[in-house]
Design an enzyme around this catalytic site. Structure first.
Site, PDB file in Angstrom:
ATOM      1  N   HIS A  20      -4.638  66.674 -31.711  1.00 33.95           N
ATOM      2  CA  HIS A  20      -5.031  65.544 -30.531  1.00 33.95           C
ATOM      3  C   HIS A  20      -4.859  66.085 -29.102  1.00 33.95           C
ATOM      4  O   HIS A  20      -3.950  66.792 -28.961  1.00 33.95           O
ATOM      5  CB  HIS A  20      -3.470  64.382 -30.845  1.00 33.95           C
ATOM      6  CG  HIS A  20      -3.472  63.520 -30.419  1.00 33.95           C
ATOM      7  ND1 HIS A  20      -2.742  62.370 -30.149  1.00 33.95           N
ATOM      8  CD2 HIS A  20      -4.666  62.634 -30.657  1.00 33.95           C
ATOM      9  CE1 HIS A  20      -2.973  61.317 -29.315  1.00 33.95           C
ATOM     10  NE2 HIS A  20      -4.182  61.384 -29.724  1.00 33.95           N
ATOM     11  N   ASN A 130     -22.756  64.677 -18.553  1.00 31.61           N
ATOM     12  CA  ASN A 130     -21.664  65.583 -18.882  1.00 31.61           C
ATOM     13  C   ASN A 130     -21.134  64.321 -19.749  1.00 31.61           C
ATOM     14  O   ASN A 130     -20.521  63.250 -18.895  1.00 31.61           O
ATOM     15  CB  ASN A 130     -21.686  66.185 -18.402  1.00 31.61           C
ATOM     16  CG  ASN A 130     -22.727  67.207 -16.523  1.00 31.61           C
ATOM     17  OD1 ASN A 130     -22.799  67.736 -17.752  1.00 31.61           O
ATOM     18  ND2 ASN A 130     -22.777  66.631 -16.069  1.00 31.61           N
TER      19      ASN A 130
END
Length: 139
Positions: A20, A130
């Site tokens: 996470h 990106n």
């Protein structure tokens, strides 16, 4: 042979190890990649594979909680920006969550890549193509 969509062993390994909030970068052919960060170079030639193709395959196996973009993409590459946001919206609907998107300067973006688990380089040759993907959890 692996049955899933993602066949590249290095990319598959990185995605499987994400926890996470861990981050990975999918980038264009020109983004500088820090020496200490794992580099997975998929670029074959200009435009192959595209940024959106790489993003589409990676996110079929990665749970995405949020995304970080360079703010310059909005004005310098609006067509790709719109396509990227649409892809993230569709991904969020498929995952059952809303993917938050934040913007930082390109300089800050490059600095942030140092904290990523890996940088996956596409053959994309358009400006600011990106994204930093932040991992979510599936439960």
């Amino acid at each position: 042979m692996k049955k899933g969509v993602l066949l590249n062993a290095d990319v598959s390994a990185v995605v499987s190890r994400l926890g996470h909030t861990d981050q990975i970068v999918i980038c264009d052919a020109g983004l500088p990649i820090p020496a200490a960060t794992q580099r997975i170079d998929l670029a074959l030639t200009q435009g192959v594979p595209t940024f959106l193709q790489v993003l589409g395959v990676v996110t079929q196996e990665m749970q995405v909680e949020s995304a970080i973009l360079a703010e310059e993409i909005v004005k310098q590459n609006p067509q790709l920006h719109r396509a990227l946001l649409a892809q993230l919206t569709e991904l969020g609907q498929h995952q059952g969550n809303t993917i938050s998107v934040s913007y930082i300067s390109h300089s800050a973006f490059k600095a942030q890549t140092e904290h990523s688990r890996a940088v996956i380089r596409s053959g994309e040759c358009s400006p600011y193509a990106n994204v930093i993907l932040c991992a979510g959890v599936t439960f």
